[in-house]
Design an enzyme around this catalytic site. Structure first.
Site, short mmCIF file in Angstrom:
data_model
loop_
_atom_site.label_atom_id
_atom_site.label_comp_id
_atom_site.label_asym_id
_atom_site.label_seq_id
_atom_site.Cartn_x
_atom_site.Cartn_y
_atom_site.Cartn_z
N ASP A 107 0.83 -1.21 0.00
CA ASP A 107 0.00 0.00 0.00
C ASP A 107 0.88 1.27 0.00
O ASP A 107 1.81 1.38 0.80
CB ASP A 107 -0.88 -0.03 1.25
CG ASP A 107 -1.97 1.03 1.23
OD1 ASP A 107 -3.14 0.66 1.23
OD2 ASP A 107 -1.61 2.23 1.24
N HIS A 162 -1.59 -2.65 8.35
CA HIS A 162 -2.17 -1.30 8.48
C HIS A 162 -3.68 -1.37 8.37
O HIS A 162 -4.22 -2.19 7.63
CB HIS A 162 -1.60 -0.36 7.41
CG HIS A 162 -2.03 -0.70 6.01
ND1 HIS A 162 -2.99 -0.01 5.33
CD2 HIS A 162 -1.65 -1.70 5.18
CE1 HIS A 162 -3.17 -0.55 4.14
NE2 HIS A 162 -2.37 -1.58 4.01
N CYS A 216 -6.59 -1.83 5.09
CA CYS A 216 -5.80 -2.60 4.13
C CYS A 216 -6.73 -3.21 3.07
O CYS A 216 -7.63 -4.00 3.39
CB CYS A 216 -5.03 -3.72 4.84
SG CYS A 216 -3.99 -4.69 3.72
ZN LIG Z 1 -2.54 -3.20 2.73
#
Ligand SMILES: [Zn+2]
Length: 209
Positions: free
Chosen positions: A44, A98, A101
């Protein structure tokens, strides 16, 4: 200036700034690396390993993939792990998930995502392992957050299942840490995974060294 040209301009500015502080900066950087940490995080774009930890080039060996997975037959993550533990001699391995996500979200939905199916199935397996706890959470957003945390925990367990981690733990006390980055606040949260306890608990089955 287009977006690509801007990146090269940014790079030039960064070089200038580094050299202004330390004229030998890149000469020293070129001599080699001796990182203390291996960071396994999500691809990400918001979860920038060095930036969120406030570390400099040379301080952390990084591997990122969709949903920060540690899959035993993924040659990529296993190569990174073995190199970091057995050659760079890192003493800490961090799995950092995180909130928000997309990979974990996709695994919570019923959809055929083609090549991503076998990858995301590993997250579905985490859900199945913790189904009772997760299904007891009525608020979907909270269930999603908890799956993100449990996925980090299970990837830490997957690290502990490897010979490289077991051996380095015995020989020099290498530790595995599970963290979550909260994209809504910018804060890093230590899930305080009880590494020695998990190690003791699963060794009966997964002991290799
Ligand atoms: Zn992620």
């Amino acid at each position: 200036m287009d977006k690509i040209e801007k990146i090269f301009a940014n790079n030039q500015q960064w070089v200038t700034e580094k050299l202004a502080i330390d004229a030998d900066y890149f000469e020293n950087l070129g001599k080699g690396q001796n990182p203390e940490f291996l960071y396994i995080g999500c691809s990400d774009s918001r979860v920038t390993a060095e930036e969120l930890m406030g570390v400099q080039p040379g301080e952390v060996f990084v591997h990122r993939n969709i949903a920060n997975m540690v899959i035993s037959i993924d040659l990529n993550v296993m190569s990174v792990l073995n190199y970091a533990v057995r050659h760079l001699n890192v003493n800490h391995i961090i799995v950092c998930g995180h909130y928000a996500c997309g990979g974990v979200k996709a695994a919570m939905q019923s959809a055929d995502l083609g090549i991503l199916n076998p990858w995301l199935r590993n997250i579905r397996d985490v859900y199945r392992l913790h189904k009772d706890e997760l299904n007891a959470i009525t608020e979907e957003e909270k269930r999603y957050d908890r799956l993100i945390e449990l996925n980090v925990q299970e990837q830490c367990v997957n690290l502990i299942k490897t010979a490289a981690v077991q051996q380095a733990h015995i020989e020099r006390g290498l530790m595995v840490h599970g963290w979550v980055f909260d994209v809504h606040t910018g804060k890093l949260i230590d899930l305080k995974i009880d590494f020695p306890h998990i190690l003791q608990d699963i060794m009966e089955i997964y002991k290799l060294v």
